[in-house]
Design an enzyme around this catalytic site. Structure first.
Site, short mmCIF file in Angstrom:
data_model
loop_
_atom_site.label_atom_id
_atom_site.label_comp_id
_atom_site.label_asym_id
_atom_site.label_seq_id
_atom_site.Cartn_x
_atom_site.Cartn_y
_atom_site.Cartn_z
N ARG A 104 0.84 -1.21 0.00
CA ARG A 104 0.00 0.00 0.00
C ARG A 104 0.87 1.26 0.00
NH1 ARG A 104 -4.22 2.91 -1.65
NH2 ARG A 104 -4.48 4.73 -0.30
N HIS B 231 -11.44 1.09 10.96
CA HIS B 231 -11.72 0.26 9.77
C HIS B 231 -10.55 0.34 8.80
CE1 HIS B 231 -13.49 -0.78 5.84
NE2 HIS B 231 -14.32 -1.51 6.52
N THR C 248 -10.87 -5.72 3.02
CA THR C 248 -9.91 -5.83 4.12
C THR C 248 -9.00 -7.03 3.93
OG1 THR C 248 -11.61 -4.85 5.51
CG2 THR C 248 -9.75 -5.86 6.63
N1 LIG Z 1 -16.38 -0.22 -5.24
C1 LIG Z 1 -17.14 -1.21 -4.73
N2 LIG Z 1 -18.29 -1.58 -5.35
C2 LIG Z 1 -19.06 -2.56 -4.83
N3 LIG Z 1 -18.78 -3.21 -3.68
C3 LIG Z 1 -17.65 -2.85 -3.05
C4 LIG Z 1 -16.77 -1.85 -3.52
N4 LIG Z 1 -15.73 -1.75 -2.66
C5 LIG Z 1 -15.94 -2.65 -1.70
N5 LIG Z 1 -17.10 -3.32 -1.91
C6 LIG Z 1 -17.69 -4.37 -1.09
O1 LIG Z 1 -17.15 -4.33 0.23
C7 LIG Z 1 -16.50 -5.57 0.49
C8 LIG Z 1 -15.27 -5.35 1.36
O2 LIG Z 1 -15.71 -4.73 2.53
S1 LIG Z 1 -14.62 -4.37 3.59
O3 LIG Z 1 -13.90 -5.54 3.89
O4 LIG Z 1 -15.31 -3.70 4.62
N6 LIG Z 1 -13.57 -3.41 2.94
C9 LIG Z 1 -13.88 -2.38 2.21
O5 LIG Z 1 -15.02 -2.10 1.85
C10 LIG Z 1 -12.74 -1.56 1.84
C11 LIG Z 1 -11.57 -1.65 2.48
S2 LIG Z 1 -10.57 -0.43 1.79
C12 LIG Z 1 -11.75 0.01 0.70
C13 LIG Z 1 -11.53 1.04 -0.19
N7 LIG Z 1 -10.66 2.00 -0.05
C14 LIG Z 1 -10.68 2.95 -1.03
C15 LIG Z 1 -9.88 4.06 -1.07
C16 LIG Z 1 -10.00 4.95 -2.14
C17 LIG Z 1 -10.90 4.71 -3.14
O6 LIG Z 1 -10.99 5.59 -4.17
C18 LIG Z 1 -11.71 3.57 -3.10
C19 LIG Z 1 -11.58 2.71 -2.04
S3 LIG Z 1 -12.39 1.21 -1.66
N8 LIG Z 1 -12.86 -0.69 0.85
C20 LIG Z 1 -16.10 -6.09 -0.88
O7 LIG Z 1 -15.88 -7.49 -0.83
C21 LIG Z 1 -17.33 -5.74 -1.67
O8 LIG Z 1 -18.37 -6.66 -1.39
#
Ligand SMILES: Nc1ncnc2c1ncn2[C@@H]1O[C@H](COS(=O)(=O)NC(=O)c2csc(-c3nc4ccc(O)cc4s3)n2)[C@@H](O)[C@H]1O
Length: 542
Positions: free
Chosen positions: A214, A241, A339
């Site tokens: 990262r 988170h 995550t």
């Molecule tokens: N863009 C998306 N569209 C649809 N579904 C999405 C998604 N991102 C996560 N998800 C869903 O969340 C789940 C994961 O949930 S979680 O474990 O809580 N983790 C997250 O949701 C998670 C951890 S980090 C993160 C991101 N960080 C970012 C930083 C900058 C940016 O521009 C975009 C993003 S996305 N998302 C995925 O498996 C999926 O089901």
């Protein structure tokens, strides 16, 4: 490198993954930025943390922890709202190879029981606001030996303040401290909560190498948000988170000026962008919807904003385009992350927007889409389960070999439980979820956790929880309940009962429906898709 058919590979990186520990990289970065006057500004408290203070305090805290016998692999937890001092123990632990297991400060005792028995922290850092909860927790869990209070000057209720702990134990010259060396590929840096594809929340073990992947991304202008020291970003995602935890560590690595909100408040959010001339925000879909629709937006000058990132849940194309138009941006940068794969795995590139897409694969990662019936990888424009492989994959779920093996197959592919496809140009589109996970405003809601609470009620014989689509929140947890024979219980009583047992983001905002039988398969697995067909969305009481 040999390229497999129907497997996508991230681009050549601008920066390699450093061989040093994430702690050493942060130590060097904070030292380099220690001339910058503002690392983080607490808008609500009107307090400022400088990079010099961040550097010296993390060194002193690391010295103090060492002096008190803490060592590599010892586990700490943090229970606090977003706070200027939140990352002091996080960064000190990274210097020493200690493991940080943050948790949602709003968790109820029942939720805390689950997550704490995964990481078993011996030392908990908490803010004054949550001290009563942590004192109670220490009485119940004998593995918790010490509590340190982050944001008070004096000791309280037999617990040391952070400032006194450092005063009593650190070396007079913090610059004598040097980070400990260890194998970053193996050493766990953090244990973060995630429910994965099924069941109760689990502890995702992320290593120093995961963090370093990262960190290599954030230094790259085409991946990271901002890479110029001193540039101003706004940070309001919860620090416990993965999203908030890792984006803020990335901000410190690059030397950004982080404007921090303890919690999201609509007008304060807008006023902060205006007053601090914020250039960049990482957010979730409900915030983009707010920016696209709220009349409050017209009251503030948001012209400093040059980029908005959005992820963690689906962002409707119309909402993305409306918000970008209103803010005079070419588009909203969207990303997909989880995550179990450290953070962002795909994202749109600066100034290249594909509405509805979650963008392209990041460096150090590979991806494939597999047919959900045959398990075979498919080519472009075919929907299947997204699988990931590479340097950002978690080490596994803490203390849960079975769940780890269910998530990561023998070939090392993480089965995300997400349904999607990629185009010939390798743009990803997330279209649905195979897994049970519900996302309320980007927050995870594990149906199994709510079902466990419901089944403890004497009037409930069986229960199932599913997500109901909602324009504002993405999804709302909704319950199907089978009453015990002869028992009376109303929808409101069920909702209030659950609300008394579980934290705010997991409440049954999608309502309760009473049915005769929960549809189950031959292996008694709840048929969630059948239940979803029975749901007619109601106006949510958010
Ligand atoms: N863009 C998306 N569209 C649809 N579904 C999405 C998604 N991102 C996560 N998800 C869903 O969340 C789940 C994961 O949930 S979680 O474990 O809580 N983790 C997250 O949701 C998670 C951890 S980090 C993160 C991101 N960080 C970012 C930083 C900058 C940016 O521009 C975009 C993003 S996305 N998302 C995925 O498996 C999926 O089901």
């Amino acid at each position: 490198m040999k390229k497999e058919k129907n497997v996508l590979y991230g681009p050549e990186p601008l920066y390699p993954i450093e061989k040093s520990t994430a702690g050493k990289q942060l130590y060097d970065a904070l030292l380099k930025h220690s001339h910058l006057p503002e690392a983080m500004i607490d808008v609500q408290a009107k307090e400022t943390l400088s990079y010099r203070t961040l550097f010296l305090t993390t060194c002193q805290l690391a010295q103090s922890l060492q002096r008190c016998g803490y060592k590599q692999n010892d586990v700490i937890s943090i229970c606090s709202e977003n706070n200027l001092k939140f990352f002091f123990p996080v960064i000190a632990a990274l210097y020493l190879g200690m493991i940080t297991a943050p948790f949602n400060q709003d968790y109820t005792p029942g939720e805390l029981h689950n997550v704490l028995n995964i990481s078993k922290p011996q030392l908990i850092f908490c803010s004054k606001k949550f001290l009563p909860k942590i004192l109670e927790l220490k009485r119940k869990h004998t593995f918790v030996k010490k509590i340190i209070i982050l944001d008070v000057d004096e000791d309280m209720f037999g617990c040391e303040s952070l400032s006194n702990f450092i005063l009593r134990n650190s070396d007079k010259d913090p610059k004598r401290f040097k980070p400990v060396n260890f194998n970053p590929d193996e050493q766990v840096a953090a244990i973060l909560c995630s429910s994965g594809t099924t069941g109760l929340p689990k502890g995702v073990m992320l290593t120093h190498k995961n963090f370093s992947a990262r960190f290599a991304h954030v230094k790259d202008p085409s991946v990271g948000t901002e890479t110029i020291p001193g540039v101003t970003v706004l940070s309001f995602m919860p620090f416990f988170h993965g999203f908030g935890f890792l984006t803020n560590l990335g901000y410190f690595l690059v030397g950004l000026r982080v404007i921090m909100l303890r919690r999201f408040e609509q007008e304060l959010f807008l006023k902060s962008i205006q007053d601090y001339e914020v250039r960049n925000i990482m957010s979730v879909p409900p915030i983009i919807l707010f920016l696209s629709k709220s009349p409050l937006v017209d009251k503030y000058d948001l012209s400093s904003l040059k980029e908005i990132g959005c992820g963690a849940a689906p962002l409707a194309k119309e909402v993305s385009e409306a918000a970008a138009k209103r803010l005079n941006l070419k588009g909203i940068r969207t990303g997909y992350g989880l995550t179990e794969a450290t953070l962002v795995i795909t994202h749109t590139l600066p100034d290249i927007f594909k509405s509805g897409s979650s963008g392209k694969l990041v460096s150090f990662m590979s991806a494939k889409v597999i047919d959900v019936n045959t398990g075979k990888s498919v080519g472009p424009n075919v929907v299947g389960e997204i699988c990931l492989q590479g340097d950002m994959l978690m080490k596994g779920y803490a203390g849960n070999i079975k769940a780890t093996k269910e998530a990561i197959d023998e070939s090392g592919w993480l089965h995300t439980g997400d349904l999607g496809y990629y185009t010939e140009e390798e743009y990803f589109y997330i279209v649905d979820r195979l897994k049970e996970l519900i996302k309320y405003k980007g927050f995870q809601v594990a149906p199994a956790e709510l079902e466990e609470v419901l089944l403890r009620h004497p009037c409930i014989r069986d229960a199932a929880v599913v997500g109901v689509p909602d324009e504002t929140a993405g999804e709302l947890p909704a319950a199907f309940v089978v009453k015990q024979p002869g028992q009376k219980i109303t929808e409101k009583e069920v909702i209030d009962y659950v609300a008394g047992q579980i934290s705010y983001t997991k409440h049954l905002r999608g309502g309760v429906r009473f049915i005769e039988e929960i549809p189950r398969s031959a292996t008694s697995k709840i048929q969630k898709k059948e239940l979803q067909k029975l749901i007619t969305p109601r106006k949510s009481k958010l």
